[in-house]
Design an enzyme around this catalytic site. Structure first.
Site, short mmCIF file in Angstrom:
data_model
loop_
_atom_site.label_atom_id
_atom_site.label_comp_id
_atom_site.label_asym_id
_atom_site.label_seq_id
_atom_site.Cartn_x
_atom_site.Cartn_y
_atom_site.Cartn_z
N TYR A 153 49.15 44.22 62.10
CA TYR A 153 50.17 44.65 61.12
C TYR A 153 50.84 45.94 61.58
O TYR A 153 52.07 46.03 61.65
CB TYR A 153 49.51 44.86 59.75
CG TYR A 153 50.37 45.62 58.76
CD1 TYR A 153 51.52 45.04 58.22
CD2 TYR A 153 50.02 46.92 58.36
CE1 TYR A 153 52.32 45.74 57.32
CE2 TYR A 153 50.81 47.61 57.46
CZ TYR A 153 51.95 47.02 56.93
OH TYR A 153 52.75 47.72 56.04
P1 NAD Z 1 54.62 42.72 48.71
O1 NAD Z 1 53.83 41.72 49.47
O2 NAD Z 1 54.37 42.87 47.26
O3 NAD Z 1 56.17 42.44 48.94
C1 NAD Z 1 56.69 41.81 50.08
C2 NAD Z 1 57.59 40.66 49.62
O4 NAD Z 1 58.13 40.05 50.79
C3 NAD Z 1 56.83 39.58 48.87
O5 NAD Z 1 57.45 39.32 47.62
C4 NAD Z 1 56.89 38.36 49.79
O6 NAD Z 1 57.00 37.13 49.07
C5 NAD Z 1 58.14 38.66 50.60
N1 NAD Z 1 58.11 38.02 51.91
C6 NAD Z 1 57.03 37.96 52.77
N2 NAD Z 1 57.37 37.28 53.85
C7 NAD Z 1 58.67 36.93 53.71
C8 NAD Z 1 59.59 36.21 54.52
N3 NAD Z 1 59.20 35.69 55.70
N4 NAD Z 1 60.86 36.05 54.09
C9 NAD Z 1 61.24 36.55 52.87
N5 NAD Z 1 60.40 37.21 52.06
C10 NAD Z 1 59.14 37.40 52.48
O7 NAD Z 1 54.40 44.09 49.48
P2 NAD Z 1 54.81 45.59 49.10
O8 NAD Z 1 53.54 46.35 48.93
O9 NAD Z 1 55.84 45.60 48.04
O10 NAD Z 1 55.43 46.05 50.48
C11 NAD Z 1 56.85 46.09 50.71
C12 NAD Z 1 57.08 46.64 52.11
O11 NAD Z 1 56.56 47.96 52.22
C13 NAD Z 1 56.43 45.82 53.22
O12 NAD Z 1 57.31 45.81 54.32
C14 NAD Z 1 55.18 46.62 53.56
O13 NAD Z 1 54.77 46.42 54.88
C15 NAD Z 1 55.67 48.04 53.33
N6 NAD Z 1 54.60 48.99 53.01
C16 NAD Z 1 53.94 48.91 51.83
C17 NAD Z 1 52.94 49.84 51.56
C18 NAD Z 1 52.19 49.83 50.25
O14 NAD Z 1 51.33 50.71 50.08
N7 NAD Z 1 52.44 48.91 49.33
C19 NAD Z 1 52.61 50.83 52.49
C20 NAD Z 1 53.29 50.85 53.70
C21 NAD Z 1 54.33 49.94 53.95
#
Ligand code: NAD
Length: 320
Positions: A153
């Site tokens: 990741y």
């Molecule tokens: P989440 O999984 O709730 O949201 C991601 C969304 O992307 C989901 O709704 C999923 O259905 C959609 N998705 C996944 N693959 C897809 C694809 N191929 N095409 C279209 N949609 C797709 O995650 P989150 O926690 O809201 O994270 C959002 C972003 O922030 C991500 O990029 C994650 O890597 C990054 N991030 C999150 C955190 C955290 O603490 N939550 C920390 C660092 C980075």
């Protein structure tokens, strides 16, 4: 002036909060999400059910589909894209590194290709504190080489940042990669530590206390992250990488104690080794975010945990 913004991953945890905030200020929002089953798609539908509005167009589709991504970009007069869609599980990425590569790297490349000839679209990428991996420089500063990621990741997110630099260089695109630090709040992903701690305490399951609780996370409340994302979407900055954290790490043992106090229940703590994918401490230097984005996190961990707990109580426990 109202803007038109494409949010990928719109139905997810952070995406749904971001869409709500953009709609609230009067923007036109195009949301794209595949509703994959990494966690319950019903949860994701519920996330965006709350924000159905006139200026919100929801598209169901996959960022791995280059033709679709091109079509979405061509059909809307976008001012900015916030690319949140990703496979986001640090530990889960070990089981399926190819999927993480396909979505997080190739999916991002599709977006970069789609805006190659449209340098007026400002692109904001969601990156992560995980890219700092085995660094010994604490707090984490953006100019760290980040060349020792500890999970597929983290490697995929670092690769996406680097690809974005190439497109900035070749095609003059504005790209800001935001490195989020342990985001938590209402609608939290169920695989994340905050959610699991509350859930395990409530249902009387063991709460793994990694490294005897001597694990520090720079917990950042989702509204603060959203404010930073919107500031980045509003500012074309060439190519930048910017940390979005709180800058004040909290020990896991203290985080658990805070939740125990709110729930009025004791955690069954079970000693556990820190997984190979995880670092002992995350700590953001947020001076660059303050300087370039006017970023100023507002929510303390006790306040944020209280709001998270209220949501969990109303939306998860009542439905259980
Ligand atoms: P989440 O999984 O709730 O949201 C991601 C969304 O992307 C989901 O709704 C999923 O259905 C959609 N998705 C996944 N693959 C897809 C694809 N191929 N095409 C279209 N949609 C797709 O995650 P989150 O926690 O809201 O994270 C959002 C972003 O922030 C991500 O990029 C994650 O890597 C990054 N991030 C999150 C955190 C955290 O603490 N939550 C920390 C660092 C980075």
């Amino acid at each position: 002036m109202s803007k038109t913004i494409l949010v990928t991953g719109a139905a997810g945890f952070i995406g749904s909060h971001l869409c709500a905030a953009l709609l609230q200020r009067g923007d036109q929002v195009v949301g794209l999400d595949s509703f994959n089953d990494y966690y319950s798609p019903e949860r994701k539908r519920a996330n965006i059910e709350e924000i159905r509005a006139k200026h919100f167009a929801l598209l169901e589709g996959d960022v791995r589909d280059a033709a679709l991504v091109n079509k979405v970009v061509a059909e809307h007069h976008l001012d900015a894209i916030v690319h949140l869609a990703a496979m986001a599980g640090v530990r889960a990425s070990i089981r399926d590194p190819h999927l993480y590569h396909a979505v997080n790297v190739a999916g991002t490349l599709n977006l970069l290709d789609a805006i190659q000839q449209r340098p007026n679209i400002n692109l904001v990428l969601a990156s992560t504190s995980s890219v700092y991996g085995a660094t010994e420089r604490i707090p984490f500063v953006e100019d760290d080489p980040c060349d020792r990621p500890m999970s597929p990741y983290a490697a995929s997110k670092r690769a996406a940042e680097i690809l974005a630099y190439t497109y900035h260089h070749l095609y003059n695109l504005n790209v800001t990669a935001l490195r989020f630090f342990t985001v938590y709040g209402p609608r939290n992903r169920p695989d994340m530590m905050a959610y699991k701690v509350v859930d395990n305490i409530f249902f009387g399951r063991d709460v793994p206390l990694y490294n005897h609780g001597h694990v520090f996370r720079d917990w950042t409340y989702v509204d603060d992250i959203v404010a930073g994302v919107i500031a980045a979407a509003d500012r074309p900055l060439g190519y930048q990488i910017i940390n979005l954290g709180r800058g004040e790490p909290v020990q896991l043992a203290d985080f658990v104690a805070c939740i125990e106090e709110l729930t009025g229940r004791r955690a069954n703590l079970a000693a556990a080794p820190l997984p190979d994918t995880d670092i002992i401490s995350t700590h953001a230097d947020i001076s660059k975010a303050r300087r370039l984005l006017g970023y100023a996190p507002q929510t303390s961990v006790p306040e944020g945990v209280e709001r998270f707990w209220q949501w969990y109580w109303r939306h998860v426990l009542q439905l259980a």
